[in-house]
Motif scaffolding. Structure first.
Motif, mmCIF file in Angstrom:
data_model
loop_
_atom_site.group_PDB
_atom_site.id
_atom_site.type_symbol
_atom_site.label_atom_id
_atom_site.label_comp_id
_atom_site.label_asym_id
_atom_site.label_seq_id
_atom_site.Cartn_x
_atom_site.Cartn_y
_atom_site.Cartn_z
ATOM 1 N N ALA A 1 0.848 -1.198 0.000
ATOM 2 C CA ALA A 1 0.000 0.000 0.000
ATOM 3 C C ALA A 1 0.885 1.250 0.000
ATOM 4 C CB ALA A 1 -0.928 -0.009 1.207
ATOM 5 N N GLN A 2 1.942 1.239 0.813
ATOM 6 C CA GLN A 2 2.852 2.392 0.868
ATOM 7 C C GLN A 2 3.465 2.668 -0.509
ATOM 8 O OE1 GLN A 2 3.930 4.967 2.524
ATOM 9 N NE2 GLN A 2 5.735 5.355 1.252
ATOM 10 N N ARG A 3 3.858 1.603 -1.193
ATOM 11 C CA ARG A 3 4.478 1.761 -2.517
ATOM 12 C C ARG A 3 3.499 2.455 -3.479
ATOM 13 N NH1 ARG A 3 4.288 -1.738 -6.468
ATOM 14 N NH2 ARG A 3 3.438 -3.355 -5.122
ATOM 15 N N ILE A 4 2.253 2.047 -3.455
ATOM 16 C CA ILE A 4 1.267 2.657 -4.365
ATOM 17 C C ILE A 4 0.962 4.102 -3.928
ATOM 18 C CG2 ILE A 4 -1.039 2.456 -5.399
ATOM 19 C CD1 ILE A 4 1.032 0.192 -6.118
ATOM 20 N N HIS A 5 0.857 4.308 -2.624
ATOM 21 C CA HIS A 5 0.615 5.679 -2.140
ATOM 22 C C HIS A 5 1.755 6.610 -2.580
ATOM 23 C CE1 HIS A 5 -2.754 5.409 1.025
ATOM 24 N NE2 HIS A 5 -2.791 4.307 0.299
ATOM 25 N N ALA A 6 2.979 6.098 -2.477
ATOM 26 C CA ALA A 6 4.122 6.925 -2.887
ATOM 27 C C ALA A 6 4.057 7.220 -4.381
ATOM 28 C CB ALA A 6 5.432 6.216 -2.526
ATOM 29 N N GLU A 7 3.623 6.244 -5.165
ATOM 30 C CA GLU A 7 3.486 6.441 -6.625
ATOM 31 C C GLU A 7 2.392 7.474 -6.911
ATOM 32 O OE1 GLU A 7 5.180 5.103 -9.116
ATOM 33 O OE2 GLU A 7 5.822 3.052 -8.622
ATOM 34 N N ILE A 8 1.307 7.397 -6.170
ATOM 35 C CA ILE A 8 0.198 8.349 -6.351
ATOM 36 C C ILE A 8 0.702 9.766 -6.025
ATOM 37 C CG2 ILE A 8 -2.044 9.092 -5.391
ATOM 38 C CD1 ILE A 8 -2.641 6.030 -4.985
ATOM 39 N N ARG A 9 1.431 9.862 -4.917
ATOM 40 C CA ARG A 9 1.942 11.182 -4.517
ATOM 41 C C ARG A 9 2.948 11.696 -5.553
ATOM 42 N NH1 ARG A 9 0.566 13.066 0.241
ATOM 43 N NH2 ARG A 9 0.448 11.122 1.400
ATOM 44 N N ALA A 10 3.751 10.797 -6.074
ATOM 45 C CA ALA A 10 4.743 11.206 -7.081
ATOM 46 C C ALA A 10 4.043 11.680 -8.357
ATOM 47 C CB ALA A 10 5.681 10.034 -7.389
ATOM 48 N N HIS A 11 2.967 11.011 -8.703
ATOM 49 C CA HIS A 11 2.208 11.404 -9.902
ATOM 50 C C HIS A 11 1.682 12.840 -9.732
ATOM 51 C CE1 HIS A 11 -0.204 10.776 -13.490
ATOM 52 N NE2 HIS A 11 -1.215 11.345 -12.855
ATOM 53 N N ILE A 12 1.216 13.148 -8.548
ATOM 54 C CA ILE A 12 0.714 14.505 -8.277
ATOM 55 C C ILE A 12 1.891 15.486 -8.224
ATOM 56 C CG2 ILE A 12 -0.551 15.939 -6.593
ATOM 57 C CD1 ILE A 12 -1.987 13.262 -5.756
ATOM 58 N N LYS B 1 2.513 17.273 -1.422
ATOM 59 C CA LYS B 1 2.978 17.230 -0.028
ATOM 60 C C LYS B 1 1.793 17.332 0.949
ATOM 61 C CE LYS B 1 5.054 20.687 1.753
ATOM 62 N NZ LYS B 1 5.759 21.882 1.947
ATOM 63 N N ASN B 2 0.770 18.082 0.549
ATOM 64 C CA ASN B 2 -0.321 18.364 1.482
ATOM 65 C C ASN B 2 -1.542 17.460 1.357
ATOM 66 O OD1 ASN B 2 1.001 20.520 2.745
ATOM 67 N ND2 ASN B 2 0.492 21.867 1.032
ATOM 68 N N VAL B 3 -1.656 16.763 0.234
ATOM 69 C CA VAL B 3 -2.909 16.027 0.037
ATOM 70 C C VAL B 3 -2.950 14.755 0.911
ATOM 71 C CG1 VAL B 3 -2.197 14.612 -1.982
ATOM 72 C CG2 VAL B 3 -4.588 15.302 -1.722
ATOM 73 N N VAL B 4 -4.088 14.560 1.540
ATOM 74 C CA VAL B 4 -4.295 13.387 2.398
ATOM 75 C C VAL B 4 -4.656 12.192 1.516
ATOM 76 C CG1 VAL B 4 -5.878 12.391 4.122
ATOM 77 C CG2 VAL B 4 -4.960 14.696 4.446
ATOM 78 N N ILE B 5 -3.890 11.102 1.666
ATOM 79 C CA ILE B 5 -4.171 9.883 0.901
ATOM 80 C C ILE B 5 -4.480 8.753 1.892
ATOM 81 C CG2 ILE B 5 -3.412 8.300 -0.915
ATOM 82 C CD1 ILE B 5 -1.378 10.376 -1.831
ATOM 83 N N GLN B 6 -5.741 8.338 1.867
ATOM 84 C CA GLN B 6 -6.164 7.255 2.758
ATOM 85 C C GLN B 6 -5.985 5.910 2.049
ATOM 86 O OE1 GLN B 6 -10.329 8.522 2.926
ATOM 87 N NE2 GLN B 6 -10.087 8.890 5.112
ATOM 88 N N TYR B 7 -5.808 4.871 2.858
ATOM 89 C CA TYR B 7 -5.876 3.508 2.317
ATOM 90 C C TYR B 7 -7.228 2.925 2.715
ATOM 91 C CZ TYR B 7 -5.636 -1.469 1.878
ATOM 92 O OH TYR B 7 -5.953 -2.765 1.544
ATOM 93 N N GLN C 1 3.310 3.857 7.861
ATOM 94 C CA GLN C 1 3.903 4.179 6.554
ATOM 95 C C GLN C 1 3.817 5.691 6.300
ATOM 96 O OE1 GLN C 1 5.338 1.729 4.898
ATOM 97 N NE2 GLN C 1 4.615 0.193 6.365
ATOM 98 N N PRO C 2 4.872 6.258 5.723
ATOM 99 C CA PRO C 2 4.903 7.722 5.594
ATOM 100 C C PRO C 2 3.856 8.322 4.654
ATOM 101 C CG PRO C 2 6.788 6.694 4.488
ATOM 102 C CD PRO C 2 6.130 5.625 5.297
ATOM 103 N N ASP C 3 3.397 7.556 3.666
ATOM 104 C CA ASP C 3 2.451 8.141 2.708
ATOM 105 C C ASP C 3 1.005 7.709 2.930
ATOM 106 O OD1 ASP C 3 3.997 9.854 0.837
ATOM 107 O OD2 ASP C 3 5.201 8.030 0.734
ATOM 108 N N ILE C 4 0.759 6.987 4.021
ATOM 109 C CA ILE C 4 -0.624 6.565 4.326
ATOM 110 C C ILE C 4 -1.145 7.455 5.450
ATOM 111 C CG2 ILE C 4 -2.116 4.661 5.059
ATOM 112 C CD1 ILE C 4 -0.187 2.722 3.710
#
Ligand SMILES: O=C[C@H](O)COP(=O)(O)O
Length: 256
Positions: free
Chosen positions: A185-196, A205-211, A226-229
């Motif tokens: 899940a962290q890997r995908i969240h990081a990819e989502i954040r990188a896409h943004i 940096k500011n958008v909240v990403i829930q799992y 996890q840092p991006d969840i």
């Protein structure tokens, strides 16, 4: 610092008695819990009751809804508008849930239209994205999430994500007990954040990403470590006050 958000999506469950019991239990369990936003999305039929009960308890629990339609008023039988949701105190509105995409044939474009409509009315879209099992097995997870996000970004600009919430929910993990591992899940969240971030680092940096997907008290802590969840969109476990509160408390502790 992103404030964690744990939201309960009650889906098609409830009765007046159940709403009253669950809200009473949640208020008791969550009293004094700081450092996390907890939100509930009961069926729209029970928003009025939920608003009254939360008001009476002077609750900190935020109210949300599971859907919105794309018209403000008029001859649209069965539709619900953002202003109606606001009228009952709902602030966080789930859109693009895979159950709506699948059972109601909601396209990326239609979900993006809902997103814009909510923003226009000052509501917080909780935009669900995520891949099916087949897409996951085909290695298409990141591409699917990017496509679903781009429906918003390419029509409204990346800044439209400011103040919104993204919920990454792998469809195969929803209601199945087959949760994604915290690392996956962290890997995908990081990819989502990188896409943004490719469009705006500030927004990313500011958008909240829930799992979301089979989050339970037993696995919540691992996700929130996890840092991006930044929180969770919870289905089944949100129907029990103790379970939901345990998940919210785990977020508060992990993100303190
Ligand atoms: O909106 C919530 C999700 O669909 C997750 O549901 P679940 O926790 O029952 O797997």
């Amino acid at each position: 610092m992103r404030r964690p958000l744990v939201m309960g999506n009650w889906k098609l469950n409830g009765s007046k008695a159940m709403v009253a019991d669950l809200i009473k239990g949640l208020d008791a369990q969550l009293a004094g819990v700081e450092g996390v936003d907890a939100a509930i999305a009961p069926p729209v039929m029970y928003l009025d009751l939920a608003e009254q009960l939360l008001g009476k308890a002077e609750s900190k629990i935020l109210l949300g809804s599971q859907n919105v339609d794309v018209n403000a008023s008029g001859a649209f039988t069965g539709d619900i508008s953002p202003e109606m949701l606001k009228d009952f105190g709902a602030t966080h509105i789930i859109i693009g849930h895979s159950e709506r995409r699948d059972y109601h044939a909601e396209s990326d474009e239609y979900v993006a239209k809902k997103f814009a409509f909510l923003k226009e009315h000052g509501l917080v879209p909780v935009l669900c994205i995520g891949e099916s099992e087949a897409q996951n097995e085909a290695g298409e997870t990141v591409a699917v999430c990017a496509r679903q996000l781009d429906a918003v970004i390419n029509t409204q600009g990346v800044e439209a994500l400011n103040g919104a919430v993204i919920a990454y929910e792998p469809i195969w993990a929803i209601g199945t007990g087959k949760a994604a591992t915290a690392e996956d899940a962290q890997r995908i969240h990081a990819e989502i954040r990188a896409h943004i971030a490719a469009k705006s680092e500030e927004v990313a940096k500011n958008v909240v990403i829930q799992y979301g997907g089979s989050v339970k008290p037993e696995n919540a802590e691992a996700y929130f470590a996890q840092p991006d969840i930044d929180g969770a969109l919870v289905g089944g476990a949100a129907l029990n006050a103790e379970s939901f509160a345990a998940i919210a408390k785990a977020a508060a502790v992990a993100k303190a």
